[in-house]
Design a protein around this motif. Structure first.
Motif, PDB file in Angstrom:
ATOM      1  N   UNK A 160     -15.435   4.161   7.793  1.00  0.00           N
ATOM      2  CA  UNK A 160     -15.270   4.375   6.347  1.00  0.00           C
ATOM      3  C   UNK A 160     -15.031   5.842   6.012  1.00  0.00           C
ATOM      4  N   UNK A 161     -15.772   6.709   6.685  1.00  0.00           N
ATOM      5  CA  UNK A 161     -15.642   8.153   6.433  1.00  0.00           C
ATOM      6  C   UNK A 161     -14.268   8.651   6.908  1.00  0.00           C
ATOM      7  N   UNK A 162     -13.814   8.097   8.047  1.00  0.00           N
ATOM      8  CA  UNK A 162     -12.489   8.488   8.552  1.00  0.00           C
ATOM      9  C   UNK A 162     -11.426   8.130   7.517  1.00  0.00           C
ATOM     10  N   UNK A 163     -11.610   6.980   6.911  1.00  0.00           N
ATOM     11  CA  UNK A 163     -10.626   6.531   5.922  1.00  0.00           C
ATOM     12  C   UNK A 163     -10.623   7.471   4.712  1.00  0.00           C
ATOM     13  N   UNK A 164     -11.812   7.929   4.326  1.00  0.00           N
ATOM     14  CA  UNK A 164     -11.880   8.872   3.175  1.00  0.00           C
ATOM     15  C   UNK A 164     -11.179  10.195   3.528  1.00  0.00           C
ATOM     16  N   UNK A 165     -11.248  10.579   4.800  1.00  0.00           N
ATOM     17  CA  UNK A 165     -10.681  11.877   5.201  1.00  0.00           C
ATOM     18  C   UNK A 165      -9.174  11.813   5.467  1.00  0.00           C
ATOM     19  N   UNK A 166      -8.601  10.624   5.389  1.00  0.00           N
ATOM     20  CA  UNK A 166      -7.145  10.512   5.601  1.00  0.00           C
ATOM     21  C   UNK A 166      -6.552   9.828   4.369  1.00  0.00           C
ATOM     22  N   UNK A 167      -6.521  10.537   3.242  1.00  0.00           N
ATOM     23  CA  UNK A 167      -6.069   9.935   1.995  1.00  0.00           C
ATOM     24  C   UNK A 167      -4.695   9.294   2.139  1.00  0.00           C
ATOM     25  N   UNK A 168      -4.613   8.029   1.684  1.00  0.00           N
ATOM     26  CA  UNK A 168      -3.306   7.360   1.728  1.00  0.00           C
ATOM     27  C   UNK A 168      -3.197   6.364   2.862  1.00  0.00           C
ATOM     28  N   UNK A 169      -4.138   6.418   3.812  1.00  0.00           N
ATOM     29  CA  UNK A 169      -4.038   5.473   4.933  1.00  0.00           C
ATOM     30  C   UNK A 169      -4.697   4.153   4.539  1.00  0.00           C
ATOM     31  N   UNK A 170      -4.063   3.045   4.877  1.00  0.00           N
ATOM     32  CA  UNK A 170      -4.662   1.737   4.570  1.00  0.00           C
ATOM     33  C   UNK A 170      -5.652   1.378   5.676  1.00  0.00           C
ATOM     34  N   UNK A 171      -6.544   0.435   5.358  1.00  0.00           N
ATOM     35  CA  UNK A 171      -7.545   0.012   6.350  1.00  0.00           C
ATOM     36  C   UNK A 171      -6.846  -0.551   7.587  1.00  0.00           C
ATOM     37  N   UNK A 172      -5.805  -1.343   7.329  1.00  0.00           N
ATOM     38  CA  UNK A 172      -5.080  -1.988   8.436  1.00  0.00           C
ATOM     39  C   UNK A 172      -4.432  -0.935   9.359  1.00  0.00           C
ATOM     40  N   UNK A 173      -3.782   0.049   8.754  1.00  0.00           N
ATOM     41  CA  UNK A 173      -3.101   1.087   9.549  1.00  0.00           C
ATOM     42  C   UNK A 173      -4.143   1.920  10.297  1.00  0.00           C
ATOM     43  N   UNK A 174      -5.254   2.248   9.627  1.00  0.00           N
ATOM     44  CA  UNK A 174      -6.290   3.038  10.294  1.00  0.00           C
ATOM     45  C   UNK A 174      -6.812   2.297  11.520  1.00  0.00           C
ATOM     46  N   UNK A 175      -7.060   0.995  11.349  1.00  0.00           N
ATOM     47  CA  UNK A 175      -7.572   0.193  12.473  1.00  0.00           C
ATOM     48  C   UNK A 175      -6.579   0.194  13.630  1.00  0.00           C
ATOM     49  N   UNK A 176      -5.303   0.033  13.288  1.00  0.00           N
ATOM     50  CA  UNK A 176      -4.262  -0.037  14.323  1.00  0.00           C
ATOM     51  C   UNK A 176      -4.129   1.316  15.038  1.00  0.00           C
ATOM     52  N   UNK A 177      -4.144   2.409  14.273  1.00  0.00           N
ATOM     53  CA  UNK A 177      -3.999   3.741  14.882  1.00  0.00           C
ATOM     54  C   UNK A 177      -5.190   4.023  15.811  1.00  0.00           C
ATOM     55  N   UNK A 178      -6.388   3.663  15.361  1.00  0.00           N
ATOM     56  CA  UNK A 178      -7.578   3.897  16.188  1.00  0.00           C
ATOM     57  C   UNK A 178      -7.542   3.031  17.442  1.00  0.00           C
ATOM     58  N   UNK A 179      -7.039   1.795  17.294  1.00  0.00           N
ATOM     59  CA  UNK A 179      -6.943   0.912  18.470  1.00  0.00           C
ATOM     60  C   UNK A 179      -5.978   1.520  19.494  1.00  0.00           C
ATOM     61  N   UNK A 180      -4.868   2.077  19.014  1.00  0.00           N
ATOM     62  CA  UNK A 180      -3.877   2.695  19.919  1.00  0.00           C
ATOM     63  C   UNK A 180      -4.476   3.931  20.594  1.00  0.00           C
ATOM     64  N   UNK A 181      -5.184   4.750  19.801  1.00  0.00           N
ATOM     65  CA  UNK A 181      -5.799   5.969  20.369  1.00  0.00           C
ATOM     66  C   UNK A 181      -6.868   5.594  21.395  1.00  0.00           C
ATOM     67  N   UNK A 182      -7.558   4.470  21.123  1.00  0.00           N
ATOM     68  CA  UNK A 182      -8.582   3.999  22.069  1.00  0.00           C
ATOM     69  C   UNK A 182      -7.906   3.532  23.358  1.00  0.00           C
ATOM     70  N   UNK A 183      -6.817   2.772  23.208  1.00  0.00           N
ATOM     71  CA  UNK A 183      -6.076   2.267  24.389  1.00  0.00           C
ATOM     72  C   UNK A 183      -5.518   3.442  25.199  1.00  0.00           C
ATOM     73  N   UNK A 184      -5.186   4.539  24.526  1.00  0.00           N
ATOM     74  CA  UNK A 184      -4.612   5.704  25.214  1.00  0.00           C
ATOM     75  C   UNK A 184      -5.691   6.617  25.786  1.00  0.00           C
ATOM     76  N   UNK A 185      -6.945   6.230  25.621  1.00  0.00           N
ATOM     77  CA  UNK A 185      -8.035   7.012  26.215  1.00  0.00           C
ATOM     78  C   UNK A 185      -8.382   8.279  25.453  1.00  0.00           C
ATOM     79  N   UNK A 186      -7.957   8.347  24.206  1.00  0.00           N
ATOM     80  CA  UNK A 186      -8.191   9.568  23.408  1.00  0.00           C
ATOM     81  C   UNK A 186      -9.471   9.429  22.581  1.00  0.00           C
TER      82      UNK A 186
END
Lengths: 110, 110
Positions: A38-64
């Motif tokens: 939730x806090x990450x979403x507040x710090x990235x104004x304009x990002x939707x919940x769906x996009x945030x989840x997808x971006x984090x999933x990709x970063x997780x898959x990439x080991x970041x």
């Protein structure tokens, strides 16, 4: 922005990991420690919940990024940079500082 | 690859300065000292004379490279990284090393 020739040197792959509008911002927001979804979403104004989840999933898959579920009532999830993610942030931050200090005006508007 | 949100943090501008297929390669080839135009062309297989000239002109306009005409018979031209160009190379190199070490396989093919 294509960097095909730089694949062998690693620049192309690194830029694909942080490519897109949000990933460099999310990596930066995580560089000082774990942050809840939730806090990450507040710090990235304009990002939707769906996009945030997808971006984090990709970063997780990439080991970041690593994802931790905290079993409290209510249950919550926080994200954290992995050691590789921290190194990536340092490298990206150095490049961003160069851009702030040296990039010519024409390069400053997208 | 778009980095609009990162304009304020400098990442977007930095990536626009090194964007495209050749610039990161040319900056790398210049990082150990001045190189003549002809030698630069040999070190960037596949680049045409016209494209090399244009890329170098852009890098010069962006303050990354300086151009020196050597008044010998025959006259020749060499290019060199400026101090800002050297810093850019260091930042790009750090990111490239991260890519070599950590980028997942799917990010390694353009």
């Amino acid at each position: 922005m294509k960097f095909p020739l730089s694949d062998s040197c690693g620049l192309g792959p690194a830029l694909r990991v942080i490519g897109g509008r949000w990933k460099s911002v999310l990596i930066w927001e995580l560089h000082e420690g774990p942050v809840r979804f939730g806090e990450l979403r507040r710090r990235a104004p304009g990002i939707s919940e769906k996009v945030l989840m997808q971006q984090l999933r990709e970063l997780e898959a990439d080991g970041v990024v690593s994802r931790h579920v905290v079993r409290e009532k209510p249950l919550w999830v926080e994200y954290e940079l992995t050691p590789a993610g921290q190194k990536l942030n340092d490298a990206v931050h150095t490049l961003a500082l160069w851009g702030q200090e040296h990039a010519p005006s024409h390069a400053r508007t997208g």
